[in-house]
Design a protein around this motif. Structure first.
Motif, PDB file in Angstrom:
ATOM      1  N   ALA A 175       5.127 -54.121  12.400  1.00  0.00           N
ATOM      2  CA  ALA A 175       4.724 -52.720  12.244  1.00  0.00           C
ATOM      3  C   ALA A 175       4.149 -52.159  13.543  1.00  0.00           C
ATOM      4  O   ALA A 175       3.459 -51.142  13.528  1.00  0.00           O
ATOM      5  CB  ALA A 175       3.711 -52.582  11.115  1.00  0.00           C
ATOM      6  N   GLN A 176       4.431 -52.837  14.661  1.00  0.00           N
ATOM      7  CA  GLN A 176       3.921 -52.398  15.952  1.00  0.00           C
ATOM      8  C   GLN A 176       5.071 -52.098  16.909  1.00  0.00           C
ATOM      9  O   GLN A 176       6.032 -52.870  16.991  1.00  0.00           O
ATOM     10  CB  GLN A 176       3.028 -53.473  16.591  1.00  0.00           C
ATOM     11  CG  GLN A 176       1.689 -53.681  15.914  1.00  0.00           C
ATOM     12  CD  GLN A 176       0.857 -54.734  16.623  1.00  0.00           C
ATOM     13  OE1 GLN A 176       1.371 -55.763  17.058  1.00  0.00           O
ATOM     14  NE2 GLN A 176      -0.429 -54.480  16.741  1.00  0.00           N
ATOM     15  N   SER A 177       4.953 -50.988  17.625  1.00  0.00           N
ATOM     16  CA  SER A 177       5.866 -50.713  18.722  1.00  0.00           C
ATOM     17  C   SER A 177       5.395 -51.476  19.958  1.00  0.00           C
ATOM     18  O   SER A 177       4.315 -52.089  19.952  1.00  0.00           O
ATOM     19  CB  SER A 177       5.893 -49.213  19.024  1.00  0.00           C
ATOM     20  OG  SER A 177       4.617 -48.795  19.530  1.00  0.00           O
ATOM     21  N   ASP A 178       6.180 -51.431  21.024  1.00  0.00           N
ATOM     22  CA  ASP A 178       5.756 -52.074  22.275  1.00  0.00           C
ATOM     23  C   ASP A 178       4.440 -51.475  22.760  1.00  0.00           C
ATOM     24  O   ASP A 178       3.562 -52.196  23.249  1.00  0.00           O
ATOM     25  CB  ASP A 178       6.835 -51.899  23.355  1.00  0.00           C
ATOM     26  CG  ASP A 178       8.086 -52.716  23.064  1.00  0.00           C
ATOM     27  OD1 ASP A 178       8.025 -53.599  22.194  1.00  0.00           O
ATOM     28  OD2 ASP A 178       9.119 -52.457  23.711  1.00  0.00           O
ATOM     29  N   LEU A 179       4.307 -50.154  22.627  1.00  0.00           N
ATOM     30  CA  LEU A 179       3.082 -49.494  23.068  1.00  0.00           C
ATOM     31  C   LEU A 179       1.898 -49.875  22.187  1.00  0.00           C
ATOM     32  O   LEU A 179       0.782 -50.074  22.691  1.00  0.00           O
ATOM     33  CB  LEU A 179       3.273 -47.976  23.067  1.00  0.00           C
ATOM     34  CG  LEU A 179       2.111 -47.141  23.607  1.00  0.00           C
ATOM     35  CD1 LEU A 179       1.761 -47.565  25.037  1.00  0.00           C
ATOM     36  CD2 LEU A 179       2.451 -45.656  23.569  1.00  0.00           C
ATOM     37  N   ASN A 180       2.134 -49.999  20.884  1.00  0.00           N
ATOM     38  CA  ASN A 180       1.071 -50.453  19.983  1.00  0.00           C
ATOM     39  C   ASN A 180       0.576 -51.840  20.388  1.00  0.00           C
ATOM     40  O   ASN A 180      -0.634 -52.105  20.404  1.00  0.00           O
ATOM     41  CB  ASN A 180       1.558 -50.527  18.536  1.00  0.00           C
ATOM     42  CG  ASN A 180       1.932 -49.199  17.942  1.00  0.00           C
ATOM     43  OD1 ASN A 180       2.833 -49.118  17.110  1.00  0.00           O
ATOM     44  ND2 ASN A 180       1.263 -48.131  18.358  1.00  0.00           N
ATOM     45  N   ARG A 181       1.531 -52.712  20.692  1.00  0.00           N
ATOM     46  CA  ARG A 181       1.169 -54.080  21.070  1.00  0.00           C
ATOM     47  C   ARG A 181       0.405 -54.100  22.383  1.00  0.00           C
ATOM     48  O   ARG A 181      -0.580 -54.840  22.542  1.00  0.00           O
ATOM     49  CB  ARG A 181       2.440 -54.932  21.185  1.00  0.00           C
ATOM     50  CG  ARG A 181       2.177 -56.418  21.433  1.00  0.00           C
ATOM     51  CD  ARG A 181       1.395 -57.027  20.294  1.00  0.00           C
ATOM     52  NE  ARG A 181       1.135 -58.449  20.529  1.00  0.00           N
ATOM     53  CZ  ARG A 181       0.227 -59.146  19.862  1.00  0.00           C
ATOM     54  NH1 ARG A 181      -0.507 -58.560  18.916  1.00  0.00           N
ATOM     55  NH2 ARG A 181       0.044 -60.409  20.118  1.00  0.00           N
ATOM     56  N   MET A 182       0.839 -53.268  23.328  1.00  0.00           N
ATOM     57  CA  MET A 182       0.154 -53.177  24.617  1.00  0.00           C
ATOM     58  C   MET A 182      -1.277 -52.706  24.431  1.00  0.00           C
ATOM     59  O   MET A 182      -2.210 -53.258  25.030  1.00  0.00           O
ATOM     60  CB  MET A 182       0.910 -52.226  25.531  1.00  0.00           C
ATOM     61  CG  MET A 182       0.225 -51.963  26.864  1.00  0.00           C
ATOM     62  SD  MET A 182       1.117 -50.749  27.844  1.00  0.00           S
ATOM     63  CE  MET A 182      -0.031 -50.559  29.222  1.00  0.00           C
ATOM     64  N   ALA A 183      -1.481 -51.690  23.600  1.00  0.00           N
ATOM     65  CA  ALA A 183      -2.829 -51.173  23.347  1.00  0.00           C
ATOM     66  C   ALA A 183      -3.695 -52.214  22.654  1.00  0.00           C
ATOM     67  O   ALA A 183      -4.887 -52.361  22.963  1.00  0.00           O
ATOM     68  CB  ALA A 183      -2.754 -49.903  22.510  1.00  0.00           C
ATOM     69  N   THR A 184      -3.108 -52.966  21.725  1.00  0.00           N
ATOM     70  CA  THR A 184      -3.848 -54.003  21.006  1.00  0.00           C
ATOM     71  C   THR A 184      -4.290 -55.113  21.955  1.00  0.00           C
ATOM     72  O   THR A 184      -5.450 -55.555  21.929  1.00  0.00           O
ATOM     73  CB  THR A 184      -2.981 -54.587  19.879  1.00  0.00           C
ATOM     74  OG1 THR A 184      -2.665 -53.542  18.941  1.00  0.00           O
ATOM     75  CG2 THR A 184      -3.720 -55.701  19.143  1.00  0.00           C
ATOM     76  N   LEU A 185      -3.367 -55.570  22.806  1.00  0.00           N
ATOM     77  CA  LEU A 185      -3.712 -56.627  23.761  1.00  0.00           C
ATOM     78  C   LEU A 185      -4.724 -56.125  24.788  1.00  0.00           C
ATOM     79  O   LEU A 185      -5.625 -56.868  25.193  1.00  0.00           O
ATOM     80  CB  LEU A 185      -2.450 -57.123  24.471  1.00  0.00           C
ATOM     81  CG  LEU A 185      -1.430 -57.853  23.597  1.00  0.00           C
ATOM     82  CD1 LEU A 185      -0.191 -58.223  24.415  1.00  0.00           C
ATOM     83  CD2 LEU A 185      -2.044 -59.099  22.966  1.00  0.00           C
ATOM     84  N   GLY A 186      -4.582 -54.858  25.216  1.00  0.00           N
ATOM     85  CA  GLY A 186      -5.537 -54.293  26.158  1.00  0.00           C
ATOM     86  C   GLY A 186      -6.939 -54.232  25.576  1.00  0.00           C
ATOM     87  O   GLY A 186      -7.923 -54.561  26.254  1.00  0.00           O
TER      88      GLY A 186
END
Length: 241
Positions: free
Chosen positions: A40-51
């Motif tokens: 349920a995550q886009s690449d940008l969602n994943r980037m924000a989560t990891l950040g």
């Protein structure tokens, strides 16, 4: 004169002997295990989560380092040890529990209070808690992001500038007695320790990168829309009879 094979072997051995030492391993990238929630995550969602995860980890490292440099602060809490004090602050951040010494203040108001010379509580805890609360607020109150979530690039950008301002205030403000609010980086004839600045710099860098990517996302969406409109008339099938 040595035969050709012997010469070649000798040159090979000399070449091997003149090579430098083997490279020193300094760790490797870590791949997180795949979870169903990532669907349920886009690449940008994943980037924000990891950040966000890495920024909070940086704040926890700074929390421990500041306690080491300012042991009198964690003792104000009545904790049995520095480790116990670190865990207490970490639990409050992750559970979004208000920090009592901040008098109900959150976000930038809490950060201002934590960096005021008049503050008498555990300044390390207050400063790190307020910084984390400000970051989470800038991310719409979340630490994990999915397709239904949206982030404001300007809020993320502002958070980066807030961290820069907080670091500058931490380094320049003095108590009524003329002492630094907290001991952090040290530059002297006997020691040069800029590890605090580097860790804060990592946080600012991650925030600026995310802000830039968010801005580019909407820009590219507009460009793609225009390209689709412009190209529609050229991509239609034409009659051949």
């Amino acid at each position: 004169m040595l035969p050709y094979p012997v010469c070649a072997l000798a040159l090979l051995l000399v070449g091997c002997s003149t090579q430098g030492p083997a490279p020193v391993l300094r760790g490797a990238t870590q791949v997180a295990p795949l979870t169903s929630s990532e669907l349920a995550q886009s690449d940008l969602n994943r980037m924000a989560t990891l950040g966000m995860r890495d920024n909070l980890d940086s704040l926890y490292r700074l929390l421990d380092k500041l306690y080491r440099r300012n042991p009198s602060e964690w003792r104000k809490t009545g904790s049995a040890s520095r480790e116990a004090a670190v865990q207490r602050v970490r639990n409050a951040i992750e559970n979004r529990t208000p920090w009592p010494e901040l008098q109900g203040q959150r976000d930038i108001a809490a950060l201002s209070l934590a960096l005021s010379p008049e503050f008498r509580g555990d300044r390390v805890a207050a400063f790190v808690y307020a910084s984390a609360d400000m970051l989470i607020t800038a991310h719409d109150g979340k630490t994990t992001f999915y397709l239904v979530d949206g982030l404001d690039a300007q809020h993320i950008y502002n958070a980066a500038r807030n961290i820069e301002s907080a670091v500058w205030l931490l380094a320049t403000r003095r108590s009524a007695a003329g002492q630094p609010l907290l001991l952090a980086d040290e530059m002297s004839e006997r020691e040069r320790n800029l590890s605090f600045e580097r860790e804060f710099g990592k946080i600012v860098g991650r925030l600026d990168l995310l802000s830039g990517v968010l801005t580019e996302k909407y820009r590219r969406a507009v460009i793609t829309y225009v390209q689709n409109l412009a190209g529609a008339s050229f991509l239609q099938f034409l009659p051949v009879r």
